[in-house]
Motif scaffolding. Structure first.
Motif, PDB file in Angstrom:
ATOM      1  N   LEU A  81       0.847  -1.181   0.000  1.00  0.00           N
ATOM      2  CA  LEU A  81       0.000   0.000   0.000  1.00  0.00           C
ATOM      3  C   LEU A  81       0.887   1.236   0.000  1.00  0.00           C
ATOM      4  CD1 LEU A  81      -2.482  -1.182   2.775  1.00  0.00           C
ATOM      5  CD2 LEU A  81      -2.878  -1.245   0.306  1.00  0.00           C
ATOM      6  N   VAL A  82       0.630   2.150  -0.914  1.00  0.00           N
ATOM      7  CA  VAL A  82       1.426   3.356  -1.046  1.00  0.00           C
ATOM      8  C   VAL A  82       0.503   4.562  -1.025  1.00  0.00           C
ATOM      9  CG1 VAL A  82       3.062   4.648  -2.449  1.00  0.00           C
ATOM     10  CG2 VAL A  82       3.198   2.153  -2.355  1.00  0.00           C
ATOM     11  N   GLU A  83       0.701   5.432  -0.036  1.00  0.00           N
ATOM     12  CA  GLU A  83      -0.075   6.659   0.074  1.00  0.00           C
ATOM     13  C   GLU A  83       0.645   7.799  -0.635  1.00  0.00           C
ATOM     14  OE1 GLU A  83      -0.350   4.486   4.134  1.00  0.00           O
ATOM     15  OE2 GLU A  83       1.177   4.970   2.652  1.00  0.00           O
TER      16      GLU A  83
ATOM     17  N   CYS B 241      -4.392   6.008  -2.145  1.00  0.00           N
ATOM     18  CA  CYS B 241      -3.828   4.781  -1.613  1.00  0.00           C
ATOM     19  C   CYS B 241      -3.839   3.759  -2.736  1.00  0.00           C
ATOM     20  CB  CYS B 241      -4.624   4.283  -0.411  1.00  0.00           C
ATOM     21  SG  CYS B 241      -4.113   2.660   0.206  1.00  0.00           S
ATOM     22  N   ALA B 242      -2.670   3.451  -3.264  1.00  0.00           N
ATOM     23  CA  ALA B 242      -2.538   2.506  -4.360  1.00  0.00           C
ATOM     24  C   ALA B 242      -2.104   1.150  -3.828  1.00  0.00           C
ATOM     25  CB  ALA B 242      -1.538   3.018  -5.389  1.00  0.00           C
ATOM     26  N   ALA B 243      -2.835   0.116  -4.198  1.00  0.00           N
ATOM     27  CA  ALA B 243      -2.539  -1.243  -3.770  1.00  0.00           C
ATOM     28  C   ALA B 243      -1.887  -2.014  -4.901  1.00  0.00           C
ATOM     29  CB  ALA B 243      -3.810  -1.953  -3.316  1.00  0.00           C
ATOM     30  N   SER B 244      -0.880  -2.801  -4.570  1.00  0.00           N
ATOM     31  CA  SER B 244      -0.194  -3.630  -5.544  1.00  0.00           C
ATOM     32  C   SER B 244       0.238  -4.921  -4.874  1.00  0.00           C
ATOM     33  CB  SER B 244       1.005  -2.902  -6.154  1.00  0.00           C
ATOM     34  OG  SER B 244       1.964  -2.582  -5.155  1.00  0.00           O
ATOM     35  N   GLY B 245       0.866  -5.796  -5.658  1.00  0.00           N
ATOM     36  CA  GLY B 245       1.254  -7.085  -5.132  1.00  0.00           C
ATOM     37  C   GLY B 245       0.054  -8.001  -5.013  1.00  0.00           C
TER      38      GLY B 245
ATOM     39  N   TYR C 123      -1.021  10.420   7.482  1.00  0.00           N
ATOM     40  CA  TYR C 123      -2.179   9.640   7.088  1.00  0.00           C
ATOM     41  C   TYR C 123      -1.733   8.322   6.476  1.00  0.00           C
ATOM     42  CZ  TYR C 123      -5.400  13.448   8.011  1.00  0.00           C
ATOM     43  OH  TYR C 123      -6.155  14.416   8.624  1.00  0.00           O
ATOM     44  N   TYR C 124      -2.339   7.238   6.937  1.00  0.00           N
ATOM     45  CA  TYR C 124      -2.015   5.894   6.501  1.00  0.00           C
ATOM     46  C   TYR C 124      -3.240   5.215   5.912  1.00  0.00           C
ATOM     47  CZ  TYR C 124       1.899   6.457   9.795  1.00  0.00           C
ATOM     48  OH  TYR C 124       3.001   6.907  10.482  1.00  0.00           O
TER      49      TYR C 124
ATOM     50  N   TRP D 207      -0.148  -2.043   6.384  1.00  0.00           N
ATOM     51  CA  TRP D 207      -0.148  -0.589   6.387  1.00  0.00           C
ATOM     52  C   TRP D 207       0.804  -0.035   5.341  1.00  0.00           C
ATOM     53  CZ3 TRP D 207      -3.395   1.965   9.800  1.00  0.00           C
ATOM     54  CH2 TRP D 207      -3.931   1.187  10.827  1.00  0.00           C
ATOM     55  N   GLY D 208       0.459   1.134   4.808  1.00  0.00           N
ATOM     56  CA  GLY D 208       1.388   1.867   3.990  1.00  0.00           C
ATOM     57  C   GLY D 208       2.373   2.648   4.838  1.00  0.00           C
TER      58      GLY D 208
END
Length: 125
Positions: free
Chosen positions: A4-6, A22-26, A94-95, A115-116
């Motif tokens: 997760l990358v904010e 919030c970009a999700a990958s993997g 912010y997470y 968590w990011g």
């Protein structure tokens, strides 16, 4: 697991707006809830908002209700937090976080494991 990358944080004056991403990958399969949390220096991490990925239902902390809006773009695996009418007390890191299984308290940080790294939001006074 999921990464997760904010992004989108910055410095803004009171009354201004920011849009966090919030970009999700993997490994993105199977999470039920994406939440936004924040943590100010010396304070506990607190829930801000969440969205349930299966039903699309959302909720907000009382402190941000009416000012913040959570949304998602499924094609991009991205969740957004639009923050309007920002106040100095909104200043925090912010997470975003991903929850799996039954999440009964989606604004409680203990429900989450992934968590990011966080993005800084500073609202000057």
């Amino acid at each position: 697991q999921v990464q997760l990358v904010e992004s989108g944080g910055g410095l803004v004056q009171p009354g201004g707006s920011l849009r966090l991403s919030c970009a999700a990958s993997g490994f993105t399969w199977g999470y039920n809830v994406i939440g936004w949390f924040r943590q100010a220096p010396g304070k506990e991490r607190e829930g801000v908002s969440y969205i349930r990925t299966n039903f699309g239902s959302t909720d907000y902390a009382d402190s941000v209700k009416g000012r913040f809006t959570i949304s998602r773009d499924n094609a991009k695996n991205t969740v957004y937090l639009q923050m309007n009418s920002l106040k100095p007390e909104d200043t925090a890191v912010y997470y975003c976080t991903a929850g799996y299984g039954v999440i009964r308290r989606p604004l409680f940080p203990g429900e989450y494991a992934y968590w990011g790294q966080g993005t800084q939001v500073t609202v000057s006074s």
